[in-house]
Scaffold this active site. Structure first.
Site, PDB file in Angstrom:
ATOM      1  NE  ARG A 158      57.920  70.742  16.682  1.00 20.94           N
ATOM      2  CZ  ARG A 158      56.894  71.594  16.583  1.00 20.94           C
ATOM      3  NH1 ARG A 158      56.232  71.686  15.448  1.00 20.94           N
ATOM      4  NH2 ARG A 158      56.524  72.322  17.614  1.00 20.94           N
ATOM      5  CG  ASP A 188      54.299  77.763  18.881  1.00 21.32           C
ATOM      6  OD1 ASP A 188      53.850  78.595  18.071  1.00 21.32           O
ATOM      7  OD2 ASP A 188      54.171  76.534  18.722  1.00 21.32           O
TER       8      ASP A 188
END
Length: 532
Positions: free
Chosen positions: A162, A446
């Site tokens: 990613r 996160d």
């Protein structure tokens, strides 16, 4: 070349990764595609302004033929046919990468985005680790002498990388004196150093694409992929992409996003936490019906979240693409068996819902959760690799259902405010220290969850919300009071030098973001300027 590395110090692995060929390739990507990237970012802002002025968010009339057309993406390559359990985590440092590759998951989402702090060391280190993983040579020895290496008795997961989202810059790479795109830097370095090895291994250069807001942004990625394959002599269609549907505008363009990626499409993922952040951001000034209650009370069974995931599964399977479930935030704590048992129970329930809804696999954030997720999907899939044959014709999701935040239930509380401010500061401090994911209060936090935290406070302040548990009206003075108290609590748990280096600037940044008159689109943009 007009590309330069704007870094005062050498970075480990830089001589191997920042080669002349690699930098030339990144420079080409910049010259060909960065202008369009900037135009699309401007289009995002313009669309948000129109929504704020009253334009409804709806399925696009101009792409009706795409939604109603009878087309499919190519079948997934063998390495991406069975994705029943995916582990996510940063690709740097080496220990994290090795643990993910030894986890027994079917796929590893090697994250250079929300679970990674984009220090220059992490960016270069991630590409180096992924190159070595593709070669099968990744290894590391700790300062204490403990050796970490790839296991030979465990099936290694397929790696899906990613890169950073279109909005993020890379300040250490300048082209014509301008900061390069973090997306193009991550992709360019990774593709050049790994594509051939991955293909020789029977896999390929596979990517998760984050933060897309429109099919035109997917079109840009598709053009990048096509150019990269031609430039390096890689067979067309070798790149396969799974798109995270993690913004509310993208939820209205799932078909179109798959269509634009064509032969490079692999699937869609329900990026639930960024999706919740996006709803708050897009409708932050749209009235009380869009005020999201405390994050802890927003489950995946909330009507608007249910509509989103149901539509995703139906769209994917109709088009022959895999549908990937999202991240359950609960994580085990090996030092606390009771907390671990609770985490296992909650994750099992979450994955059971997804498997029964037709998802083909799902995410976990910790190696200990891989067996939990695998067991759930094994029970539904059996020997089948996926559920692509489950078409969900009974699902019919309207625009109103996707936007029905008001039916969520729950309340805004002072306890939730305290959690938001504490998590916002603690996560940002860890991010500034170079770590992009951290377990706080048995939850994996996160960048997405930090974005929810600070965005909720900003939105609630603008609507004079009354806190359900104390009856107090949320005001800037109350936010400052609670923030000071939460920061004082964090100070007691952190060494003084670390607190001064990371927590104090994090607290100032969070205060600036939640109290500012204007809304900042991404926490990570101003935070990035504080990174070394």
């Amino acid at each position: 070349m007009t590309i330069e590395i704007a870094s005062a110090t050498d970075v480990a692995g830089g001589d191997e990764i920042l080669t002349e060929d690699a930098l030339a390739f990144v420079e080409e990507l910049h010259h060909r595609f960065d202008g369009r990237r900037r135009e699309l970012l401007a289009a995002r802002r313009a669309r948000r302004d129109r929504i704020a002025a009253g334009e409804p968010l709806d399925f696009l009339s101009e792409t009706r033929e795409v939604r109603e057309g009878d087309w499919r993406v190519p079948p997934p390559p063998e390495a991406l046919t069975d994705r029943r359990v995916e582990i996510t985590g940063p690709a740097s440092p080496e220990k994290m990468a090795i643990n993910a590759l030894n986890s027994g998951a079917r796929v590893w989402l090697a994250d250079m985005e929300d679970a990674s702090s984009p220090t220059w060391e992490n960016v270069v280190g991630s590409v180096r680790n992924l190159r070595d993983a593709a070669r099968g040579t990744l290894a590391w020895t700790s300062p204490e002498g403990k050796a970490y290496a790839l296991k030979d008795d465990v099936r290694r997961p397929t790696v899906v990388t990613r890169p950073r989202g279109w909005h993020l810059p890379e300040k250490h790479v300048l082209v014509d004196g301008e900061r390069a795109s973090g997306s193009l830097v991550d992709f360019g370095l990774h593709f050049l150093h790994t594509a051939q090895s991955l293909i020789e291994n029977g896999h390929g250069p596979y990517y998760y694409l984050p933060k897309l807001e429109s099919h035109l942004e997917a079109r840009l990625w598709n053009d990048v992929f096509t150019y990269a394959e031609e430039r390096l002599g890689i067979p067309y269609g070798s790149i396969r992409a799974t798109v995270l549907i993690e913004t509310i505008p993208a939820a209205f363009e799932m078909d179109e996003i798959l269509y634009e990626l064509r032969d490079h499409a692999s699937g869609l993922n329900a990026g639930r936490w960024d999706y919740l952040f996006s709803i708050i951001k897009v409708f932050r000034d749209a009235g009380p019906e869009f005020i999201v209650p405390d994050r802890a009370s927003v489950s995946m069974t909330a009507p608007f979240m249910r509509a989103y995931t149901e539509l995703l599964v139906k769209t994917c399977h109709r088009r022959g693409a895999v549908a990937m479930g999202g991240m359950a935030a609960f994580v085990p704590n090996r030092a606390d068996p009771e907390a671990t048992a609770v985490a296992f129970e909650k994750v099992r329930a979450d994955k059971t819902r997804e498997a029964n809804d037709g998802f083909d696999g799902s995410w976990v954030a910790h190696p200990d959760l891989v067996p939990v997720c695998r067991e759930v999907f094994d029970g539904v899939l059996g020997e089948r690799p996926n559920q692509l044959d489950r078409q969900r014709p009974e699902v019919d999701v309207s625009a109103a259902e996707l936007l029905d935040v008001a039916s969520t239930g729950g309340a805004v509380t002072e306890a939730g405010l305290r959690t938001n401010l504490s998590v916002g500061v603690a996560y940002t401090a860890v991010w500034l220290s170079g770590n992009g994911a951290v377990a706080l209060h048995s939850l994996m936090e996160d960048a997405a969850t930090a974005e929810i935290s600070r965005s909720q406070v900003w939105q609630q302040l603008r609507h004079d919300v009354v806190l359900a548990d104390t009856g107090r009206t949320l005001t800037p003075e109350l936010v400052r009071e609670v923030l000071d108290e939460e920061v004082a609590g964090l100070r007691a748990d952190v060494p003084p030098d670390r607190f001064a280096a990371y927590y104090e600037p994090a607290a100032r940044l969070v205060a600036d973001l939640v109290l500012a008159d204007g809304y900042v689109d991404f926490l990570t943009l101003p935070a990035y300027e504080l990174l070394e």
